[in-house]
Design an enzyme around this catalytic site. Structure first.
Site, PDB file in Angstrom:
ATOM      1  CB  SER A  13      19.694 -10.384   9.538  1.00 26.73           C
ATOM      2  OG  SER A  13      18.878 -11.454   8.684  1.00 26.73           O
ATOM      3  CE  LYS A  24      16.371 -12.997  10.848  1.00 25.11           C
ATOM      4  NZ  LYS A  24      17.404 -13.239   9.645  1.00 25.11           N
ATOM      5  CB  SER A  30      20.712 -13.628   7.233  1.00 24.38           C
ATOM      6  OG  SER A  30      20.801 -12.221   6.803  1.00 24.38           O
TER       7      SER A  30
END
Length: 486
Positions: free
Chosen positions: A150, A75, A174
């Site tokens: 997210s 990420k 997330s």
């Protein structure tokens, strides 16, 4: 893309080289990226160099770790030396960190092949990956739908076989929510189990890094590699890390009858019928596998959402003050003085949702409102934790849907922040209490969209979560299904 265990066997037996695996992975990424947009940065040169090192180790007869040569995605809110790290924000579009996050360094030390940095909601603020400053990620099961957020880029990349496993961060769901929407496994560990050093801070008392995998075993192997004490993180727990993967057994049976509690407050209004039915069928299977099922009430569970949206934005308003256009990131050139430069840069660099949360947090912390909002939210947080503590006196594992719905269409909730926030209704309380939680696939709706079930345990009982999740997974075939793109 096969499992970590299978890739390791192929490498050790010299059936495939790490370079061949890396090249195939990069080709797949390049083929699918125009459709998916899972990645913000593809690290082809770095990945091939890492793969060559693994091949050299094998050629020299050295023992390699389980993750050596395994393609992994990261990420893009985790700092990587010499590689752009944007946090999904335009304010950091030219930022290249001078240091490495602890987790990515651990992966490099283990010989993992990092193939790229994945897309995310800006500074991890969102539930759909539509808040990214660099365009949205699509769900591999339906390109018109969101992958969740997210960590949507990481979840989509794993689901689409663009990597074997991936790392995400979880502040209010997330990792788990996009795992559910993309039909993969996602684990949010106990707060403090994984170092946050090098993770861009959103809400420091809630943030935690965790793994995505297509199987429980893959997630277990990855968590084992990144967990552990780190003196660079003051909240890091100094505890012994078990070998999670070795604890997994095909026919798991706990020493005493496993007690599973259904969180009563997570069923009812707002929950799609197909999601409720799938989770209840999964519970029936767990009962057949020997678990004792009972209904448990966590009466303050529903207050997690409003408490979170005071606590998290409050911490974000402080954490995001560092983006001042002086030390790093973009800088507005049309300002006449320092204050004007701050204001103009932040206005141009931050997206709508980030600005909204900064304003919410600043307001909640302001004089005259601190006690009424922030302090009260922290008290509610304590009550939620007490509800969990009471529940775990009666059961070993708590179960609920991961997301109230399956993947929704892109743009469907962008103009309704409250509707978007409700996507994390089931996951947020787990972060507030600092507990571990895992989302595993448990079915599909009539449109072929994945459904996820969330398992929650006491602090530091990731081992039990993995064992129960693995037992369920081995009795089903949900995790074996592949998106239309694959």
């Amino acid at each position: 893309m096969t499992s970590i265990r299978e890739l390791h066997k192929q490498l050790v037996r010299k059936e495939r080289s790490a370079v061949e695996i890396a090249q195939e992975t990069l080709e797949r990424i390049n083929t699918l990226e125009p459709k998916l947009h899972s990645f913000l940065h593809i690290m082809a040169d770095e990945a091939l160099a890492q793969a060559q090192q693994v091949d050299a180790q094998i050629a020299a007869g050295e023992t390699i770790s389980p993750l050596a040569g395994v393609p992994i995605a990261i990420k893009d809110n985790l700092c990587t030396t010499g590689i752009p790290t944007t946090g999904g924000s335009r304010i950091l579009e030219n930022f290249v960190p001078p240091y490495e996050s602890t987790v990515t360094q651990k992966l490099k030390d283990a010989g993992a092949v990092i193939v790229g940095k994945t897309n995310l909601d800006e500074f991890a603020m969102g539930s759909s990956t539509e808040n990214s400053g660099y365009g949205r990620t699509c769900n591999p099961w339906d390109l018109d739908r969101v992958p969740g957020g997210s960590s949507g880029g990481s979840a989509a990349a794993v689901a689409a076989r663009q990597c074997a496993v991936a790392l995400g961060s979880d502040t209010g769901g997330s990792i788990r929510q996009p795992a559910a929407l993309c039909g993969v496994v996602g684990m949010k560990p106990t707060y403090g189990l994984v170092s946050r050093y090098g993770l861009m801070a959103y809400a420091s008392s809630l943030d935690q890094i965790g793994p995505f995998g297509r199987s429980v075993e893959d997630a277990a192997i990855l968590l084992g590699a990144i967990a552990g004490h780190d003196p660079k993180d003051s909240t890091s727990l100094n505890v012994q890390i078990p070998d999670y993967a070795k604890l997994l057994r095909p026919n798991f049976r706990p020493k005493s009858r496993l007690r599973i509690g259904i969180i009563k407050e997570t069923f009812g209004s707002g929950l799609e019928t197909v999601v409720e039915d799938a989770v209840k069928k999964a519970l029936e299977l767990l009962q057949e596998l020997g678990a004792e099922i009972q209904v448990i009430s966590c009466p303050r569970f529903g207050y997690g959402l409003p408490a979170y949206y005071i606590i998290a934005p409050s911490e974000a308003s402080a954490n995001l003050a560092r983006y001042d256009a002086v030390k790093y990131g973009i800088r507005a050139e049309d300002a006449d003085n320092l204050i004007e430069m701050y204001k103009t840069t932040r206005a141009q660099g931050f997206g709508t949702e980030v600005k909204r949360r900064i304003m919410l947090g600043t307001y909640a912390l302001s004089a005259g409102y601190y006690d009424a909002y922030y302090l009260k939210a922290q008290k509610v947080r304590t009550l939620i934790k007490q509800d969990f503590d009471a529940a775990f006196e009666k059961v070993d594992i708590l179960v609920c849907p991961t997301s109230p719905t399956t993947a929704f269409k892109a743009g469907e909730k962008t103009d309704d922040p409250l509707a978007m926030y409700l996507s994390d209704l089931m996951t947020i309380p787990v972060n507030l209490a600092g507990l571990p939680g895992i989302s595993i696939p448990c079915g599909f709706d009539s449109q072929g969209l994945p459904i996820g079930m969330q398992l929650i345990s006491k602090v530091l009982r990731e081992d039990l979560l993995f064992q129960v999740a693995h037992a369920y997974e081995q009795s089903t075939e949900w995790h074996l299904q592949t998106p239309p793109l694959v």
